[in-house]
Design an enzyme around this catalytic site. Sequence first.
Site, PDB file in Angstrom:
ATOM      1  N   GLU A  39       1.024  -1.415  -0.301  1.00 60.14           N
ATOM      2  CA  GLU A  39      -0.264   0.032   0.311  1.00 60.14           C
ATOM      3  C   GLU A  39       0.559   1.140  -0.191  1.00 60.14           C
ATOM      4  OE1 GLU A  39      -3.459   0.513   2.231  1.00 60.14           O
ATOM      5  OE2 GLU A  39      -3.840  -2.066   2.109  1.00 60.14           O
ATOM      6  N   HIS A 101      -4.600   6.845   0.115  1.00 59.78           N
ATOM      7  CA  HIS A 101      -3.142   5.758   0.396  1.00 59.78           C
ATOM      8  C   HIS A 101      -4.654   5.055  -1.157  1.00 59.78           C
ATOM      9  CE1 HIS A 101      -7.361   4.973   2.888  1.00 59.78           C
ATOM     10  NE2 HIS A 101      -6.634   3.059   2.748  1.00 59.78           N
ATOM     11  N   HIS A 103      -5.681   0.972  -1.777  1.00 61.77           N
ATOM     12  CA  HIS A 103      -6.318  -0.580  -2.075  1.00 61.77           C
ATOM     13  C   HIS A 103      -6.182  -1.456  -3.075  1.00 61.77           C
ATOM     14  CE1 HIS A 103      -9.276   0.029   1.275  1.00 61.77           C
ATOM     15  NE2 HIS A 103      -8.518   0.415   1.864  1.00 61.77           N
ATOM     16  N   ASP A 114      -9.466   2.107   7.903  1.00 59.83           N
ATOM     17  CA  ASP A 114      -9.231   3.095   7.790  1.00 59.83           C
ATOM     18  C   ASP A 114     -10.238   4.388   8.611  1.00 59.83           C
ATOM     19  OD1 ASP A 114      -7.635   2.373   5.266  1.00 59.83           O
ATOM     20  OD2 ASP A 114      -9.983   2.084   4.221  1.00 59.83           O
TER      21      ASP A 114
END
Length: 156
Positions: A39, A101, A103, A114
């Site tokens: 990630e 971010h 996934h 999250d």
Amino acid sequence: MMSDVELVFKDESDCLVVIMGHVVTRLLSYRQLHHLTPESAGVLIGERRGQHLVVCDISEPGSGDIRQRCRVDRRGVHHQSRVNEAFERSAGTHLYLGEWHTHPEDRPFPSATDRHSWRRNIVSDESMLLLIVGRKDFWLGKKERELITVFKKIES
């Protein structure tokens, strides 16, 4: 998914978020397309234009960040430095707008981790953006105090 094309999102109150094309290209470069890709995370930088937001820049993963396949912890000091530099270069118009971010899924959706992290770490009187970059699509939300609302992508 095309690159260098800006993305436009809209929420139920007609608030628009525009992510500039060059930013979309950089975000797409971090998609988790391989089963070993970790990630990635950074901050969203841009302008507030009334209720609307324009994402003009991002910080990118770097030294100090902890990156694993299904976990990322944005710890590097370079993220704040990027915000400070953008603020100075723009004479105060480019600001921290939120977090992004990745996934490892085609159509991303916030995990319980999250949501917990956002509620704990993003504290502001201003609305803050929350962007998740999936393999084929994006998820965008906005946190206002304790409420998280979801944006819909406007197809061009």
